[in-house]
Scaffold this active site. Structure first.
Site: not given
Ligand code: HOZ
Length: 426
Positions: A143, A238, A266
């Site tokens: 993702y 990424d 992050k």
């Molecule tokens: N896996 C998503 C962030 N890399 C979770 C956070 C989200 O989508 O709220």
């Protein structure tokens, strides 16, 4: 009891789609109304009903030093008095770029943005602009945020909700995205054989964390570097999750593989909204105003985000807590495996440093297909029991658990005890 949370969720659903500002946090996949959080400190968070939880979500990764770390709080308090946004250059942005360039091996130049999605979206545009090609390769279950080109066979919320793609993504754009099984170099090689001169970039989470955590086959990552070099495509890592998490210089340092571009987010914001993309000077100088590829942002390099992020990175650089985090990660995930075995429940635990996942399956989990073989029903029951015992996990079988320097052996021991109870009752 989460009475106030439930009331807030009912109210939220009237004015926010699904009651949440990001789908995966809604709790749909685990059949709960989400706890509404009121405060956090160290590795503990509290909901509005006063329930206390040991936090393994860590805001989905950023809180590597725990919540409300005094040095970050102090940096923010000092900074907020000086104004919150100027839309003009600041010294903080130069400091931030400097420390990123120093710590991330392949980055020579970096541009700050406001989220991981913006970072990957911009890196893809740059790769297309730089190569003059349109196709990109990504991997099933990885993702990279919710930009159009990347919302194909994606993990995270889409995997959680069982959505293969999204209406609103033009077919014309999606057809330029080739999604392949993670860890399968053979598939990538075939795609390059077929489409080589059209492929602008391969984008990959070097340590996937959005289909649960997958351990990358190092030969696969190395092969991606070789194939992209051979065909003149860019390799984009990424590292929004793995950056400053699995090693000071991210997965590229851990596995010694240099991508052309890297996306960050992050941790570099210390819990404030942030993202960044960077890489080789020759490529990055194609960005406007130096070059012709356009990308912009009023709040990019925001002084509060820079202050929190810088404070975090300085601590990580000085203290390098990675061995200690790795030890805690090992203690947690080997402990979970041990109690699962004792309870007669088949699990696979994947982990890289302080991020990991427990899959309810007996077979190795190496890609999206095998991750999806994990028993969602068992996860759901496990999740609910853990939440009731005060352990806050991501409400999805396709997300990672994160540790922070605020977690201790004692909190991990307690977590394993709770897991033992949860697993025995599955
Ligand atoms: N896996 C998503 C962030 N890399 C979770 C956070 C989200 O989508 O709220």
């Amino acid at each position: 009891m989460r009475v106030i949370s439930e009331k807030l969720f009912q109210k939220a659903k009237k004015c926010i789609p699904g009651g949440v500002n990001s789908p995966v946090r809604a709790g749909q996949a685990v059949g709960i109304d989400p706890p509404f959080i009121s405060k956090a400190n160290g590795c503990v968070i509290w909901d509005v009903d006063g329930n206390e939880y040991i936090d393994y979500v860590c805001s989905w990764g950023p809180m590597i030093l725990g919540h409300a770390h005094p040095e970050i709080v102090n940096a923010l308090e000092e900074r907020v008095k000086l104004g919150t946004s100027y839309g003009a250059p600041t010294e903080l942005e130069v400091e931030m770029a400097d420390i990123i360039v120093e710590m991330v091996p392949s980055i020579e130049m970096v541009r700050m943005v406001n989220s991981g999605t913006e970072a990957t979206m911009s890196a893809i545009r740059l790769a297309r602009g730089y190569t003059g090609r349109e196709k990109i390769i990504k991997f099933d279950g990885c993702y990279h945020g919710h930009a159009d080109s990347l919302l194909v066979s994606a993990g995270s919320g889409l995997a959680t909700l069982g959505i293969p793609g999204s209406p609103g993504v033009p077919q014309d754009l999606a057809r330029h995205t080739i999604s392949l099984p993670f860890n399968s170099l053979e598939s990538v090689s075939q795609a390059f054989n077929k489409f080589g001169p059209e492929i602008a970039a391969v984008i990959v989470e070097p340590v996937p964390g959005n289909m649960g955590v997958i351990n990358p086959d190092q030969a696969f990552l190395k092969g991606l570097r070789e194939l992209t070099n051979e065909y003149g495509a860019l390799l984009i890592f990424d590292e929004v999750i793995s950056g400053f998490r699995v090693a000071p210089g991210g997965a590229q340092e851990l596995y010694d593989i240099m991508p052309d571009l890297t996306c960050l987010g992050k941790i570099i914001g210390g819990g404030l909204p942030v993202g960044a993309y960077g890489g080789k000077k020759e490529i990055m100088t194609r960005m406007a105003p130096q070059g012709d590829v356009y990308q912009a942002g009023t709040l990019s390099g925001n002084p509060l985000a820079m202050a929190a992020g810088l404070a975090t990175l300085k601590i990580l650089k000085e203290k390098s807590p990675y061995d200690e985090l790795d030890k805690l990660g090992d203690m947690l995930f080997s402990g979970l495996k041990r109690v699962a075995k004792a309870a007669g429940v088949n699990v696979v635990s994947n982990r890289v440093g302080s991020m990991g996942s427990l899959f309810f399956t007996g077979e190795p989990v190496t890609d999206f297909k095998t991750a999806k073989a994990s028993d969602e029903n068992l996860f759901k029951r496990y999740f609910r029991s853990m939440l009731d015992q005060g352990i806050y996990l991501a409400p999805s079988p396709f997300e990672a658990s994160f540790l922070s320097t605020a977690h201790s052996e004692e909190t991990v021991r307690k977590t394993i005890e709770c897991a033992s109870i949860a697993l025995k009752t599955l």
